[in-house]
Design a protein around this motif. Sequence first.
Motif, mmCIF file in Angstrom:
data_model
loop_
_atom_site.group_PDB
_atom_site.id
_atom_site.type_symbol
_atom_site.label_atom_id
_atom_site.label_comp_id
_atom_site.label_asym_id
_atom_site.label_seq_id
_atom_site.Cartn_x
_atom_site.Cartn_y
_atom_site.Cartn_z
ATOM 1 N N LEU A 51 0.790 -1.298 0.000
ATOM 2 C CA LEU A 51 0.024 -0.064 -0.052
ATOM 3 C C LEU A 51 0.987 1.287 -0.080
ATOM 4 C CD1 LEU A 51 -2.478 -1.159 2.462
ATOM 5 C CD2 LEU A 51 -2.974 -1.183 0.085
ATOM 6 N N SER A 52 1.447 1.604 -1.294
ATOM 7 C CA SER A 52 2.277 2.327 -1.203
ATOM 8 C C SER A 52 1.821 4.060 -0.991
ATOM 9 C CB SER A 52 2.820 2.790 -2.716
ATOM 10 O OG SER A 52 1.873 3.004 -3.560
ATOM 11 N N ILE A 53 0.591 4.274 -1.264
ATOM 12 C CA ILE A 53 -0.054 5.634 -0.940
ATOM 13 C C ILE A 53 -0.144 5.748 0.747
ATOM 14 C CG2 ILE A 53 -2.031 7.066 -0.998
ATOM 15 C CD1 ILE A 53 -2.662 5.648 -3.688
ATOM 16 N N GLU A 54 -0.592 4.783 1.319
ATOM 17 C CA GLU A 54 -0.507 4.717 2.720
ATOM 18 C C GLU A 54 0.754 4.846 3.385
ATOM 19 O OE1 GLU A 54 -2.178 2.918 0.741
ATOM 20 O OE2 GLU A 54 -4.507 3.201 1.121
ATOM 21 N N GLU A 55 1.866 4.217 2.763
ATOM 22 C CA GLU A 55 3.132 4.015 3.181
ATOM 23 C C GLU A 55 3.772 5.478 3.163
ATOM 24 O OE1 GLU A 55 7.368 2.310 1.908
ATOM 25 O OE2 GLU A 55 5.454 1.787 0.931
ATOM 26 N N ALA A 56 3.426 6.268 2.031
ATOM 27 C CA ALA A 56 3.761 7.513 1.897
ATOM 28 C C ALA A 56 3.205 8.326 2.933
ATOM 29 C CB ALA A 56 3.644 8.066 0.548
ATOM 30 N N ALA A 57 1.981 8.455 3.281
ATOM 31 C CA ALA A 57 1.310 9.150 4.130
ATOM 32 C C ALA A 57 1.881 8.915 5.611
ATOM 33 C CB ALA A 57 -0.390 8.827 4.420
ATOM 34 N N SER A 58 2.162 7.586 6.013
ATOM 35 C CA SER A 58 3.026 7.568 7.215
ATOM 36 C C SER A 58 4.407 8.201 7.300
ATOM 37 C CB SER A 58 2.941 6.176 7.680
ATOM 38 O OG SER A 58 1.749 5.689 7.994
ATOM 39 N N LEU A 59 4.974 7.975 6.369
ATOM 40 C CA LEU A 59 6.313 8.499 6.131
ATOM 41 C C LEU A 59 6.411 10.018 6.096
ATOM 42 C CD1 LEU A 59 7.947 5.982 3.562
ATOM 43 C CD2 LEU A 59 8.559 6.133 6.153
ATOM 44 N N PHE A 60 5.345 10.632 5.559
ATOM 45 C CA PHE A 60 5.202 11.965 5.606
ATOM 46 C C PHE A 60 4.917 12.642 6.945
ATOM 47 C CE2 PHE A 60 2.985 16.049 4.990
ATOM 48 C CZ PHE A 60 3.642 16.710 3.875
ATOM 49 N N ALA A 61 3.897 11.979 7.710
ATOM 50 C CA ALA A 61 3.614 11.938 9.130
ATOM 51 C C ALA A 61 4.922 12.139 9.840
ATOM 52 C CB ALA A 61 2.568 11.227 9.509
ATOM 53 N N GLN A 62 5.531 11.042 9.918
ATOM 54 C CA GLN A 62 6.683 11.104 10.503
ATOM 55 C C GLN A 62 7.843 12.208 10.276
ATOM 56 O OE1 GLN A 62 9.496 8.011 9.208
ATOM 57 N NE2 GLN A 62 9.667 7.032 11.138
ATOM 58 N N GLY A 63 7.830 12.664 9.165
ATOM 59 C CA GLY A 63 8.615 13.832 8.761
ATOM 60 C C GLY A 63 8.287 14.900 9.452
ATOM 61 N N GLU A 64 6.982 15.190 9.453
ATOM 62 C CA GLU A 64 6.422 16.508 10.109
ATOM 63 C C GLU A 64 6.599 16.356 11.513
ATOM 64 O OE1 GLU A 64 2.220 16.122 8.812
ATOM 65 O OE2 GLU A 64 2.527 18.088 7.481
ATOM 66 N N ILE A 65 6.941 15.232 12.044
ATOM 67 C CA ILE A 65 6.950 15.011 13.542
ATOM 68 C C ILE A 65 8.457 15.428 13.875
ATOM 69 C CG2 ILE A 65 7.077 13.865 15.694
ATOM 70 C CD1 ILE A 65 4.415 12.293 14.474
ATOM 71 N N TYR A 66 9.463 14.900 13.010
ATOM 72 C CA TYR A 66 10.421 15.244 13.075
ATOM 73 C C TYR A 66 11.060 16.792 12.783
ATOM 74 C CZ TYR A 66 12.618 10.368 12.726
ATOM 75 O OH TYR A 66 12.904 8.999 13.020
ATOM 76 N N LEU A 67 10.285 17.298 12.118
ATOM 77 C CA LEU A 67 10.452 18.887 12.026
ATOM 78 C C LEU A 67 9.994 19.682 13.230
ATOM 79 C CD1 LEU A 67 8.774 19.854 8.471
ATOM 80 C CD2 LEU A 67 11.511 19.621 9.308
ATOM 81 N N ARG A 68 9.028 18.992 13.819
ATOM 82 C CA ARG A 68 8.657 19.499 15.350
ATOM 83 C C ARG A 68 9.777 19.409 16.433
ATOM 84 N NH1 ARG A 68 2.750 17.609 16.739
ATOM 85 N NH2 ARG A 68 3.285 18.790 18.717
#
Length: 167
Positions: A51-68
């Motif tokens: 599920l590449s779309i969902e994988e990308a969404a989780s990785l994107f959310a992870q990146g946003e937290i890393y920014l925080r």
Amino acid sequence: LLPEVYLQLGAFGSAGEALANLADSQQDSGDLAESVATFGSSADAYRSAGLSIEEAASLFAQGEIYLRLDEQENARQSFTNSVDSDPLGQLAPRAYFLIGDAAIAAGETDAAVAAFIQGARSHQRSGNLEEASWVLAQAPHPRPQLQAALVSGILIFMHSESTFVLW
């Protein structure tokens, strides 16, 4: 507990969703370190399910937290992994922009320019020419020869003697 059960049953998509929901809850409660790890596990489960779309969404959310958490390099890697997972997805243009932003913070101007150009391409593929133009306006211009122009709906980049047309 539920994500573990799903994983044991081989229901990787359901495990990914349960882990993403858990990560959201962890983030809401302020446990960012746990949330970032759980989003990574969610992405792994989605990847196992194909599920590449969902994988990308989780990785994107992870990146946003890393920014925080002010972890620019980890954020950049998460956003890069997100676009690698789903390069034509809805999150790709924003991910490329954030990759460029992180590259600027790291003093890597050429990498930032490359990411902004990729973001513009991504917007252009989606038909968002105004957004593509805006992304390019954010790009640092390390060399006077680097210019961007929006001509007849086709983005053209001129660098020295080479011209690149983005479709």
